[in-house]
Design a protein around this motif. Structure first.
Motif, PDB file in Angstrom:
ATOM      1  N   ALA A  66       5.175  -5.586  15.898  1.00  0.00           N
ATOM      2  CA  ALA A  66       6.151  -5.812  14.972  1.00  0.00           C
ATOM      3  C   ALA A  66       5.851  -6.683  13.715  1.00  0.00           C
ATOM      4  CB  ALA A  66       7.397  -6.726  15.936  1.00  0.00           C
ATOM      5  N   ALA A  67       4.573  -7.720  14.072  1.00  0.00           N
ATOM      6  CA  ALA A  67       4.203  -8.209  13.001  1.00  0.00           C
ATOM      7  C   ALA A  67       3.671  -7.399  11.939  1.00  0.00           C
ATOM      8  CB  ALA A  67       3.256  -9.564  13.522  1.00  0.00           C
ATOM      9  N   ALA A  68       2.719  -6.697  12.655  1.00  0.00           N
ATOM     10  CA  ALA A  68       1.990  -5.575  11.647  1.00  0.00           C
ATOM     11  C   ALA A  68       2.874  -4.570  11.055  1.00  0.00           C
ATOM     12  CB  ALA A  68       1.071  -4.744  12.595  1.00  0.00           C
ATOM     13  N   VAL A  69       3.775  -4.148  11.459  1.00  0.00           N
ATOM     14  CA  VAL A  69       4.785  -3.484  10.846  1.00  0.00           C
ATOM     15  C   VAL A  69       5.326  -4.321   9.718  1.00  0.00           C
ATOM     16  CG1 VAL A  69       7.151  -2.329  10.990  1.00  0.00           C
ATOM     17  CG2 VAL A  69       5.583  -1.794  12.661  1.00  0.00           C
ATOM     18  N   ALA A  70       6.050  -5.439   9.867  1.00  0.00           N
ATOM     19  CA  ALA A  70       6.476  -6.177   8.905  1.00  0.00           C
ATOM     20  C   ALA A  70       5.343  -6.292   7.908  1.00  0.00           C
ATOM     21  CB  ALA A  70       6.877  -7.801   9.350  1.00  0.00           C
ATOM     22  N   ASP A  71       4.088  -6.582   8.069  1.00  0.00           N
ATOM     23  CA  ASP A  71       3.148  -6.684   6.995  1.00  0.00           C
ATOM     24  C   ASP A  71       3.054  -5.413   6.240  1.00  0.00           C
ATOM     25  OD1 ASP A  71       0.696  -7.907   5.799  1.00  0.00           O
ATOM     26  OD2 ASP A  71      -0.356  -6.344   6.658  1.00  0.00           O
ATOM     27  N   HIS A  72       2.801  -3.971   6.975  1.00  0.00           N
ATOM     28  CA  HIS A  72       3.048  -2.954   6.170  1.00  0.00           C
ATOM     29  C   HIS A  72       4.300  -2.831   5.307  1.00  0.00           C
ATOM     30  CE1 HIS A  72       2.478   1.407   5.627  1.00  0.00           C
ATOM     31  NE2 HIS A  72       3.665   1.397   5.808  1.00  0.00           N
ATOM     32  N   LEU A  73       5.516  -3.157   5.812  1.00  0.00           N
ATOM     33  CA  LEU A  73       6.451  -3.094   5.073  1.00  0.00           C
ATOM     34  C   LEU A  73       6.438  -3.965   3.825  1.00  0.00           C
ATOM     35  CD1 LEU A  73       9.351  -2.603   7.689  1.00  0.00           C
ATOM     36  CD2 LEU A  73       8.548  -0.839   6.095  1.00  0.00           C
ATOM     37  N   ASN A  74       6.003  -5.283   3.901  1.00  0.00           N
ATOM     38  CA  ASN A  74       5.915  -6.272   3.067  1.00  0.00           C
ATOM     39  C   ASN A  74       4.962  -5.596   1.770  1.00  0.00           C
ATOM     40  OD1 ASN A  74       7.373  -8.332   4.175  1.00  0.00           O
ATOM     41  ND2 ASN A  74       5.565  -9.267   5.041  1.00  0.00           N
ATOM     42  N   ARG A  75       3.783  -5.124   2.319  1.00  0.00           N
ATOM     43  CA  ARG A  75       2.954  -4.425   1.174  1.00  0.00           C
ATOM     44  C   ARG A  75       3.630  -3.213   0.460  1.00  0.00           C
ATOM     45  NH1 ARG A  75      -1.036  -2.153   3.905  1.00  0.00           N
ATOM     46  NH2 ARG A  75      -0.489  -3.231   6.114  1.00  0.00           N
ATOM     47  N   GLN A  76       4.457  -2.459   0.901  1.00  0.00           N
ATOM     48  CA  GLN A  76       5.254  -1.357   0.333  1.00  0.00           C
ATOM     49  C   GLN A  76       6.195  -1.999  -0.444  1.00  0.00           C
ATOM     50  OE1 GLN A  76       4.724   2.143   1.172  1.00  0.00           O
ATOM     51  NE2 GLN A  76       2.872   1.353   1.637  1.00  0.00           N
ATOM     52  N   VAL A  77       6.930  -2.866  -0.220  1.00  0.00           N
ATOM     53  CA  VAL A  77       8.094  -3.347  -1.053  1.00  0.00           C
ATOM     54  C   VAL A  77       7.104  -4.288  -2.216  1.00  0.00           C
ATOM     55  CG1 VAL A  77       9.777  -5.015  -0.974  1.00  0.00           C
ATOM     56  CG2 VAL A  77       9.654  -3.538   0.690  1.00  0.00           C
ATOM     57  N   LEU A  78       6.254  -4.939  -1.814  1.00  0.00           N
ATOM     58  CA  LEU A  78       5.804  -5.731  -2.961  1.00  0.00           C
ATOM     59  C   LEU A  78       5.012  -4.793  -3.970  1.00  0.00           C
ATOM     60  CD1 LEU A  78       4.223  -8.775  -1.047  1.00  0.00           C
ATOM     61  CD2 LEU A  78       6.091  -8.650  -2.648  1.00  0.00           C
ATOM     62  N   SER A  79       4.409  -3.582  -3.644  1.00  0.00           N
ATOM     63  CA  SER A  79       3.897  -2.488  -4.384  1.00  0.00           C
ATOM     64  C   SER A  79       4.764  -1.745  -5.109  1.00  0.00           C
ATOM     65  CB  SER A  79       2.629  -1.657  -3.649  1.00  0.00           C
ATOM     66  OG  SER A  79       3.488  -0.831  -2.820  1.00  0.00           O
ATOM     67  N   GLY A  80       5.940  -1.882  -4.865  1.00  0.00           N
ATOM     68  CA  GLY A  80       7.084  -0.952  -5.520  1.00  0.00           C
ATOM     69  C   GLY A  80       7.425   0.272  -4.845  1.00  0.00           C
ATOM     70  N   GLU A  81       6.499   0.504  -3.609  1.00  0.00           N
ATOM     71  CA  GLU A  81       6.777   2.098  -2.873  1.00  0.00           C
ATOM     72  C   GLU A  81       7.942   2.060  -2.565  1.00  0.00           C
ATOM     73  OE1 GLU A  81       3.247   3.532  -1.077  1.00  0.00           O
ATOM     74  OE2 GLU A  81       2.154   1.948  -2.032  1.00  0.00           O
ATOM     75  N   ILE A  82       8.761   0.951  -2.069  1.00  0.00           N
ATOM     76  CA  ILE A  82      10.189   0.669  -1.396  1.00  0.00           C
ATOM     77  C   ILE A  82      10.791  -0.336  -2.291  1.00  0.00           C
ATOM     78  CG2 ILE A  82      11.275   0.000   0.532  1.00  0.00           C
ATOM     79  CD1 ILE A  82       8.887   0.425   2.397  1.00  0.00           C
ATOM     80  N   SER A  83      12.048   0.432  -2.868  1.00  0.00           N
ATOM     81  CA  SER A  83      12.802  -0.073  -3.521  1.00  0.00           C
ATOM     82  C   SER A  83      13.930  -0.884  -2.848  1.00  0.00           C
ATOM     83  CB  SER A  83      13.456   0.755  -4.899  1.00  0.00           C
ATOM     84  OG  SER A  83      14.134   1.783  -4.250  1.00  0.00           O
ATOM     85  N   THR A  84      14.568  -0.207  -1.866  1.00  0.00           N
ATOM     86  CA  THR A  84      15.718  -0.821  -1.107  1.00  0.00           C
ATOM     87  C   THR A  84      15.059  -0.414   0.472  1.00  0.00           C
ATOM     88  OG1 THR A  84      17.146   1.058  -1.270  1.00  0.00           O
ATOM     89  CG2 THR A  84      17.514  -0.927  -2.733  1.00  0.00           C
TER      90      THR A  84
END
Length: 134
Positions: free
Chosen positions: A68-86
């Motif tokens: 779960a922590a690794a998934v949160a890290d992955h999602l954090n990177r995706q959001v911070l890079s702009g690949e995920i907007s919402t």
């Protein structure tokens, strides 16, 4: 529920992450399943601080917390890079709690909601139906 167009839906349990993108125009939900990402688990979870077996007796739970922590890290990177907007997150209650602990403030700001259910084994249509009723 109305899920904004282009929202990424993360469906997570302790061992698997499935990602979808909503291609439906509000109020319809039409999820497109994205390729399953590779999640690198490197003892990132909260369980890593427990040294006593009585503090965390279940090694499989520790592995799930680390995932779960690794998934949160992955999602954090995706959001911070702009690949995920919402983002909308669906996870079993314990995994959802672990994810929340590790989300970056920017992810929290982009989070349009969450649902405490284990749906990783459900097909896309069932997930759409459950989201529509939420």
């Amino acid at each position: 529920m109305i899920l904004p167009n282009e929202t990424t839906v993360a469906v997570v349990d302790g061992t698997r992450l499935r990602l979808f993108r909503n291609r439906g125009h509000e109020p319809q939900i039409d999820l497109l399943e994205l390729p399953e990402p590779t999640i690198a688990v490197e003892n990132q979870g909260s369980g890593g601080r427990h040294h006593s077996s009585t503090a965390n007796p279940d090694t499989s739970r520790l592995a799930e917390d680390n995932f779960a922590a690794a998934v949160a890290d992955h999602l954090n990177r995706q959001v911070l890079s702009g690949e995920i907007s919402t983002l909308f997150v669906i996870a079993d209650p314990r995994t959802l709690g672990e994810l929340r602990r590790h989300f970056h403030d920017t992810v929290r700001a982009k989070l349009v909601g969450d649902l405490a259910k284990d749906l990783t084994a459900q097909d896309r249509q069932d997930i759409e139906r459950i989201l529509a009723k939420a």
